[in-house]
Design a protein around this motif. Structure first.
Motif, PDB file in Angstrom:
ATOM      1  N   GLN A 178       0.838  -1.206   0.000  1.00 56.07           N
ATOM      2  CA  GLN A 178       0.000   0.000   0.000  1.00 56.07           C
ATOM      3  C   GLN A 178       0.871   1.253   0.000  1.00 56.07           C
ATOM      4  O   GLN A 178       0.596   2.227  -0.711  1.00 56.07           O
ATOM      5  CB  GLN A 178      -0.934   0.008   1.210  1.00 56.07           C
ATOM      6  N   MET A 179       1.925   1.212   0.780  1.00 59.63           N
ATOM      7  CA  MET A 179       2.850   2.346   0.835  1.00 59.63           C
ATOM      8  C   MET A 179       3.505   2.552  -0.534  1.00 59.63           C
ATOM      9  O   MET A 179       3.633   3.687  -1.011  1.00 59.63           O
ATOM     10  CB  MET A 179       3.911   2.037   1.899  1.00 59.63           C
ATOM     11  N   ALA A 180       3.904   1.435  -1.143  1.00 63.02           N
ATOM     12  CA  ALA A 180       4.573   1.519  -2.448  1.00 63.02           C
ATOM     13  C   ALA A 180       3.637   2.103  -3.495  1.00 63.02           C
ATOM     14  O   ALA A 180       4.026   2.991  -4.267  1.00 63.02           O
ATOM     15  CB  ALA A 180       5.055   0.139  -2.876  1.00 63.02           C
ATOM     16  N   VAL A 181       2.387   1.624  -3.500  1.00 60.99           N
ATOM     17  CA  VAL A 181       1.423   2.131  -4.479  1.00 60.99           C
ATOM     18  C   VAL A 181       1.173   3.623  -4.245  1.00 60.99           C
ATOM     19  O   VAL A 181       1.176   4.431  -5.168  1.00 60.99           O
ATOM     20  CB  VAL A 181       0.093   1.339  -4.398  1.00 60.99           C
ATOM     21  N   SER A 182       0.987   3.987  -2.969  1.00 64.15           N
ATOM     22  CA  SER A 182       0.676   5.391  -2.671  1.00 64.15           C
ATOM     23  C   SER A 182       1.835   6.307  -3.032  1.00 64.15           C
ATOM     24  O   SER A 182       1.625   7.384  -3.598  1.00 64.15           O
ATOM     25  CB  SER A 182       0.364   5.559  -1.187  1.00 64.15           C
ATOM     26  N   LEU A 183       3.038   5.878  -2.697  1.00 64.49           N
ATOM     27  CA  LEU A 183       4.205   6.711  -3.013  1.00 64.49           C
ATOM     28  C   LEU A 183       4.460   6.737  -4.519  1.00 64.49           C
ATOM     29  O   LEU A 183       4.733   7.792  -5.090  1.00 64.49           O
ATOM     30  CB  LEU A 183       5.445   6.194  -2.291  1.00 64.49           C
ATOM     31  N   GLY A 184       4.341   5.559  -5.140  1.00 64.94           N
ATOM     32  CA  GLY A 184       4.593   5.476  -6.576  1.00 64.94           C
ATOM     33  C   GLY A 184       3.610   6.321  -7.374  1.00 64.94           C
ATOM     34  O   GLY A 184       3.975   6.933  -8.379  1.00 64.94           O
ATOM     35  N   PHE A 185       2.380   6.376  -6.901  1.00 63.25           N
ATOM     36  CA  PHE A 185       1.370   7.199  -7.562  1.00 63.25           C
ATOM     37  C   PHE A 185       1.682   8.679  -7.337  1.00 63.25           C
ATOM     38  O   PHE A 185       1.735   9.469  -8.271  1.00 63.25           O
ATOM     39  CB  PHE A 185      -0.005   6.851  -6.976  1.00 63.25           C
ATOM     40  N   HIS A 186       1.927   9.022  -6.088  1.00 62.54           N
ATOM     41  CA  HIS A 186       2.140  10.424  -5.733  1.00 62.54           C
ATOM     42  C   HIS A 186       3.366  11.009  -6.444  1.00 62.54           C
ATOM     43  O   HIS A 186       3.334  12.152  -6.892  1.00 62.54           O
ATOM     44  CB  HIS A 186       2.297  10.553  -4.224  1.00 62.54           C
ATOM     45  N   ILE A 187       4.426  10.221  -6.546  1.00 60.75           N
ATOM     46  CA  ILE A 187       5.693  10.768  -7.046  1.00 60.75           C
ATOM     47  C   ILE A 187       5.546  11.288  -8.477  1.00 60.75           C
ATOM     48  O   ILE A 187       6.116  12.321  -8.832  1.00 60.75           O
ATOM     49  CB  ILE A 187       6.834   9.719  -6.931  1.00 60.75           C
ATOM     50  N   VAL A 188       4.734  10.600  -9.287  1.00 61.70           N
ATOM     51  CA  VAL A 188       4.556  11.035 -10.672  1.00 61.70           C
ATOM     52  C   VAL A 188       3.916  12.426 -10.704  1.00 61.70           C
ATOM     53  O   VAL A 188       4.391  13.339 -11.393  1.00 61.70           O
ATOM     54  CB  VAL A 188       3.656  10.031 -11.432  1.00 61.70           C
TER      55      VAL A 188
ATOM     56  N   ALA B  69      -3.485  19.037  -8.696  1.00 59.33           N
ATOM     57  CA  ALA B  69      -4.580  18.736  -7.769  1.00 59.33           C
ATOM     58  C   ALA B  69      -4.496  17.285  -7.299  1.00 59.33           C
ATOM     59  O   ALA B  69      -4.625  16.999  -6.105  1.00 59.33           O
ATOM     60  CB  ALA B  69      -5.920  18.996  -8.444  1.00 59.33           C
ATOM     61  N   VAL B  70      -4.247  16.378  -8.234  1.00 57.57           N
ATOM     62  CA  VAL B  70      -4.155  14.972  -7.844  1.00 57.57           C
ATOM     63  C   VAL B  70      -2.914  14.756  -6.982  1.00 57.57           C
ATOM     64  O   VAL B  70      -2.940  13.984  -6.013  1.00 57.57           O
ATOM     65  CB  VAL B  70      -4.148  14.061  -9.094  1.00 57.57           C
ATOM     66  N   GLY B  71      -1.829  15.464  -7.297  1.00 57.40           N
ATOM     67  CA  GLY B  71      -0.627  15.395  -6.458  1.00 57.40           C
ATOM     68  C   GLY B  71      -0.917  15.899  -5.048  1.00 57.40           C
ATOM     69  O   GLY B  71      -0.463  15.308  -4.064  1.00 57.40           O
ATOM     70  N   ALA B  72      -1.701  16.971  -4.946  1.00 56.57           N
ATOM     71  CA  ALA B  72      -2.008  17.535  -3.626  1.00 56.57           C
ATOM     72  C   ALA B  72      -2.851  16.570  -2.807  1.00 56.57           C
ATOM     73  O   ALA B  72      -2.556  16.327  -1.630  1.00 56.57           O
ATOM     74  CB  ALA B  72      -2.720  18.874  -3.776  1.00 56.57           C
ATOM     75  N   VAL B  73      -3.881  15.984  -3.416  1.00 52.33           N
ATOM     76  CA  VAL B  73      -4.719  15.078  -2.614  1.00 52.33           C
ATOM     77  C   VAL B  73      -3.969  13.790  -2.265  1.00 52.33           C
ATOM     78  O   VAL B  73      -4.067  13.294  -1.150  1.00 52.33           O
ATOM     79  CB  VAL B  73      -6.093  14.756  -3.254  1.00 52.33           C
ATOM     80  N   SER B  74      -3.165  13.270  -3.213  1.00 50.08           N
ATOM     81  CA  SER B  74      -2.444  12.034  -2.879  1.00 50.08           C
ATOM     82  C   SER B  74      -1.354  12.299  -1.846  1.00 50.08           C
ATOM     83  O   SER B  74      -1.010  11.418  -1.058  1.00 50.08           O
ATOM     84  CB  SER B  74      -1.885  11.369  -4.137  1.00 50.08           C
ATOM     85  N   GLY B  75      -0.827  13.519  -1.829  1.00 48.72           N
ATOM     86  CA  GLY B  75       0.148  13.895  -0.797  1.00 48.72           C
ATOM     87  C   GLY B  75      -0.517  14.004   0.568  1.00 48.72           C
ATOM     88  O   GLY B  75       0.032  13.573   1.587  1.00 48.72           O
ATOM     89  N   THR B  76      -1.727  14.582   0.587  1.00 47.89           N
ATOM     90  CA  THR B  76      -2.488  14.655   1.838  1.00 47.89           C
ATOM     91  C   THR B  76      -2.702  13.243   2.379  1.00 47.89           C
ATOM     92  O   THR B  76      -2.505  12.977   3.572  1.00 47.89           O
ATOM     93  CB  THR B  76      -3.862  15.313   1.591  1.00 47.89           C
ATOM     94  N   VAL B  77      -3.087  12.334   1.494  1.00 49.55           N
ATOM     95  CA  VAL B  77      -3.327  10.952   1.899  1.00 49.55           C
ATOM     96  C   VAL B  77      -2.062  10.352   2.526  1.00 49.55           C
ATOM     97  O   VAL B  77      -2.119   9.714   3.573  1.00 49.55           O
ATOM     98  CB  VAL B  77      -3.789  10.118   0.685  1.00 49.55           C
ATOM     99  N   LEU B  78      -0.915  10.626   1.909  1.00 51.29           N
ATOM    100  CA  LEU B  78       0.339  10.076   2.439  1.00 51.29           C
ATOM    101  C   LEU B  78       0.640  10.552   3.857  1.00 51.29           C
ATOM    102  O   LEU B  78       1.129   9.790   4.681  1.00 51.29           O
ATOM    103  CB  LEU B  78       1.505  10.458   1.526  1.00 51.29           C
ATOM    104  N   SER B  79       0.321  11.837   4.124  1.00 56.28           N
ATOM    105  CA  SER B  79       0.647  12.360   5.444  1.00 56.28           C
ATOM    106  C   SER B  79      -0.149  11.623   6.530  1.00 56.28           C
ATOM    107  O   SER B  79       0.262  11.573   7.685  1.00 56.28           O
ATOM    108  CB  SER B  79       0.425  13.869   5.520  1.00 56.28           C
ATOM    109  N   PHE B  80      -1.290  11.044   6.156  1.00 58.86           N
ATOM    110  CA  PHE B  80      -2.049  10.231   7.106  1.00 58.86           C
ATOM    111  C   PHE B  80      -1.588   8.771   7.071  1.00 58.86           C
ATOM    112  O   PHE B  80      -1.503   8.111   8.099  1.00 58.86           O
ATOM    113  CB  PHE B  80      -3.542  10.266   6.773  1.00 58.86           C
ATOM    114  N   GLU B  81      -1.346   8.294   5.871  1.00 53.41           N
ATOM    115  CA  GLU B  81      -0.995   6.873   5.721  1.00 53.41           C
ATOM    116  C   GLU B  81       0.242   6.497   6.531  1.00 53.41           C
ATOM    117  O   GLU B  81       0.325   5.395   7.068  1.00 53.41           O
ATOM    118  CB  GLU B  81      -0.736   6.551   4.241  1.00 53.41           C
TER     119      GLU B  81
END
Lengths: 436, 339
Positions: free
Chosen positions: A10-20, A63-75
């Motif tokens: 889950q961490m890998a998917v979230s980070l891999g998605f966010h980084i792009v 926008a997608v980077g911002a929301v996926s980054g927000t998600v990471l700060s909780f994850e």
């Protein structure tokens, strides 16, 4: 599925998605800045169209980077609460600066995107610059926090507790600089080649001026970045050799400690028998690359207990893939620079356009591979030498379901974004073709 | 030093409720008004929504740097509702942006709109549920107690759900008042004034429901408010402001409306802070997590404070400039044509 594996995936998917999205959101404002600057200078409306077309894409990615980054700060806390509980006060400083930098970026981007008619030309132009600078700054802060996990500093670890915390020393840990320049350059290279690839494809269809201009701007950034990247990578690898010898050994599937160690290119690592099959070996080259001396001793994995080895094949393949792509992109940058200064007709050729189209996803594949190298290469540690990843895991069972959910959401989003981009491009194309 | 960090944490949370809340409420308002508000909401939110949501990031960062056990305990016990909030945040932010930037075409726009509206409702509700779980404090750190007791019980209860409803109405109310200030057209003003009145009434009912369900869950919330002087003052002031709000709603006095609605929301949030303090997370079978027990070491506090102060000095004026540019600036020729 095993809870621990699910959490890591889950961490890998979230980070891999966010980084792009983070990379594109960080780099595109620089391209837009150049396009707008050229528009103000030349008054050629194609530049204005280009800046606005890029802006639409960037707004979506941002926008997608911002929301996926927000998600990471909780994850981070939802999956690794024990890690965050101990690490938060130590490596939190770059995160608090990152907050400010990202805040500034978000405000400036809002002004830039919606302020075309409300700000003066100059203010608008430099607002774009603010977006770019704040983006790079926030990138560096986040990387510095990650670097701390690789090169922990700024505390004493006694009986599972941190004492004498020094957040400044933690932020400027020994890996922050090497990781930062390597990643920032990677972002420019990957985004530049991705943008260039798309415009090359469109340029081949109908030779519109807007795509030619876009190619020049994107490739100017990409080629400088791709040219510097191997140098940056060399510095980063030397840094790893010093700080995390087990990780470096895994890059190369280097099992035995030896002097004048060979550089292993490609090959299939056989962990059980501690050897690499079918690889090209260049004698002494690893010693030279890791320590700057052909006779230097390079520590092999045998120096470490096997339970502290990272998963060798994954790290090895990812590292080889990243380096191969890096070299290929460097070659493209040499062609572009040669074409710009001497053989101008090269850059009009079909083979060049095809090469660029081929390179579209490569930079991002290399970035993903590079993060696999960094993160998987640090295993079994979450804080290198201090805390094991499995000891940081949340006690909550059923993480596989959260992993499936998050993955499904991100997969769906990825498809939608690709579709949205193709629609944007079609609209831009039809606008121009109607004009002519 | 700790006090200043706490104050900045409180202000960030408050600003998230006020600005992010109006933003979430925008989606809910679109749902209530069956899409009638979507143009105004879109125009009002678009330039500022990303910045509005930064307050949440700030809250999270202050928590994990400054109060790490609060962060890890809450995210463990309330993992499930927080995950639902996060999924809502992803869907909502993406759908809003897609609606704004995708090419004009009816079917996709309708899909983005409905995702934006329902996920606004969904996210807000679970934000309320999560907050309810924190207020109720039915949290355990004995993870051997079984899945339900550890991960469901803290939030799957009448109080948390009532608070979810309360927050939904509160955010919709904020958005309505905000939207009223953005439109001059008579039919819109009448519609939103009517919606605002309904929302005020339901908000009072939902507030009472939250107090009642707290008693039901064995949490003397009313008693706590009654015994804390600042909480009591906050509640009284918020209530006194109600008739004022009603009068200004009738007179359609936009600036006053925004001021009063903002004031009331601030009072509600402050009232909550006052009963929450100094216990940050209640633990039902162990030692509560307080400011004192969870605060990071001094060296960390100092660095956090420096970053926050620099952040405030940079962000507040810049944020002000952003609002000034889009909210009170004269409309440009294009926008006048569009409206």
């Amino acid at each position: 599925m095993d809870e621990f594996l699910a959490a890591r995936l889950q961490m890998a998917v979230s980070l891999g998605f966010h980084i792009v999205f983070a990379c594109i959101g960080m780099v595109m404002p620089w391209f837009m800045f150049v396009a707008e600057w050229k528009w103000l200078k030349t008054k050629n409306p194609v530049y204005l169209d280009l800046a606005k077309a890029w802006a639409k894409g960037t707004a979506i990615f941002f926008a997608v980077g911002a929301v996926s980054g927000t998600v990471l700060s909780f994850e981070l806390g939802m999956l690794w609460p024990t890690f965050m509980e101990h690490a938060g006060p130590i490596f939190g400083m770059p995160f608090s600066w990152e907050g400010t930098a990202f805040f500034v970026e978000a405000i400036a981007l809002g002004l830039w995107l919606y302020g075309w008619n409300r700000l003066s030309d100059k203010v608008h132009l430099y607002t774009g610059m603010v977006v770019g600078i704040a983006g790079v700054a926030s990138g560096i802060f986040v990387i510095s926090a990650n670097a701390w996990m690789n090169a922990p500093a700024g505390f004493d670890w006694i009986d599972g507790q941190a004492y004498n915390i020094d957040p400044v020393a933690a932020m400027f840990n020994k890996a922050w600089f090497a990781q930062s320049h390597h990643m920032i350059i990677a972002a420019f290279s990957a985004t530049g080649f991705a943008v260039a690839g798309v415009h090359a494809l469109l340029f081949m269809k109908n030779r519109l001026e807007i795509h030619a201009k876009a190619l020049t701007i994107a490739l100017a950034f990409a080629s400088v970045a791709a040219f510097l990247q191997p140098l940056s990578g060399d510095h980063a690898a030397k840094n790893v050799a010093k700080l995390q010898p087990a990780k470096l050994a895994a890059f190369e599937s280097h099992f035995e400690t030896q002097k004048s160690a060979p550089l292993i290119i490609g090959g299939i690592p056989d962990v059980e028998n501690r050897e690499v099959n079918f690889a090209i070996k260049i004698p002494g080259a690893l010693s030279f690359l890791a320590h700057g001396d052909f006779n230097a001793e390079v520590k092999g994995l045998e120096e470490f207990p096997e339970e502290e080895w990272p998963p060798v094949p994954i790290v090895h393949y990812s590292f080889q893939l990243m380096v191969a792509i890096g070299m290929f992109l460097m070659l493209l940058s040499v062609i572009f620079l040669a074409g710009t200064y001497k053989w101008k007709h090269w850059l009009e050729k079909r083979w060049w356009m095809l090469l660029l189209v081929f390179a579209t996803p490569l930079g991002f594949i290399a970035i993903q591979a590079g993060w696999v190298v960094t993160e998987v290469g640090r295993q079994p540690w979450i804080i290198y030498g201090i805390m094991k990843t499995k000891d940081a895991l949340t006690p909550m069972p059923g993480i596989q379901y959260t992993f499936y959910t998050i993955s499904a959401v991100y997969l769906l989003l990825s498809f939608i974004i690709v579709w949205l981009m193709s629609r944007q491009i079609k609209m831009l194309q039809s606008k121009y073709l109607k004009h002519d | 030093m700790t006090e200043i960090i706490l104050i900045i944490l409180g202000i960030s949370l408050l600003l998230y409720v006020l600005l992010g809340g109006a933003d979430f409420g925008g989606g809910i308002l679109e749902l209530i008004s069956r899409g009638k508000a979507s143009g105004i909401v879109s125009r009002a939110i678009a330039p500022v929504w990303e910045a509005n949501h930064m307050w949440l990031i700030l809250v999270v960062v202050i928590l994990f740097v400054g109060f790490p056990t609060v962060y890890s305990t809450v995210l463990t016990a309330l993992h499930i509702p927080v995950l639902l909030v996060l999924i809502g945040i992803i869907l909502r932010g993406s759908a809003f942006t897609f609606r704004h930037y995708d090419i004009e075409e009816e079917t996709p726009k309708a899909i983005y709109s409905s995702i934006f509206r329902y996920s606004s409702l969904f996210t807000t509700f679970f934000l309320g549920v999560t907050t309810g779980g924190i207020i109720l404090g039915d949290i355990t750190q004995d993870y051997s107690q079984g899945f339900y007791a550890v991960y469901m019980n803290p939030w799957l209860n009448w109080f948390s759900f009532s608070l979810g409803i309360f927050v939904v109405i509160l955010f919709a109310f904020l958005a309505t008042i905000y939207t009223l200030g953005e439109t001059k057209e008579k039919s819109h003003v009448e519609r939103f004034t009517r919606i605002a009145k309904y929302l005020i009434i339901t908000l009072v009912v939902a507030g009472a429901l939250a107090f009642a369900t707290a008693e039901l869950e064995g949490h003397p919330l009313f008693f706590e408010f009654y015994h804390s002087i600042p909480s009591m003052i906050s509640v009284v002031l918020a209530t006194i402001a109600l008739p004022l709000l009603w009068i200004n709603l009738k007179r359609n006095n936009r600036q006053m409306l925004r001021l009063i609605a903002g004031f009331q929301t601030t009072m509600i949030v402050l009232g909550w802070f006052a009963i929450q303090f100094p216990v940050l997370v209640k633990i039902n079978d162990g030692v509560d997590i307080t400011v004192q027990s969870s605060i990071a070491p001094r060296a960390t506090q100092l660095q956090l404070l420096i970053a926050l102060i620099v952040g405030v000095l940079v962000v507040f004026p810049y944020m002000g400039y952003l609002y000034k540019t889009f909210k009170f600036g004269e409309k440009t020729a294009d926008e006048q044509k569009a409206s």
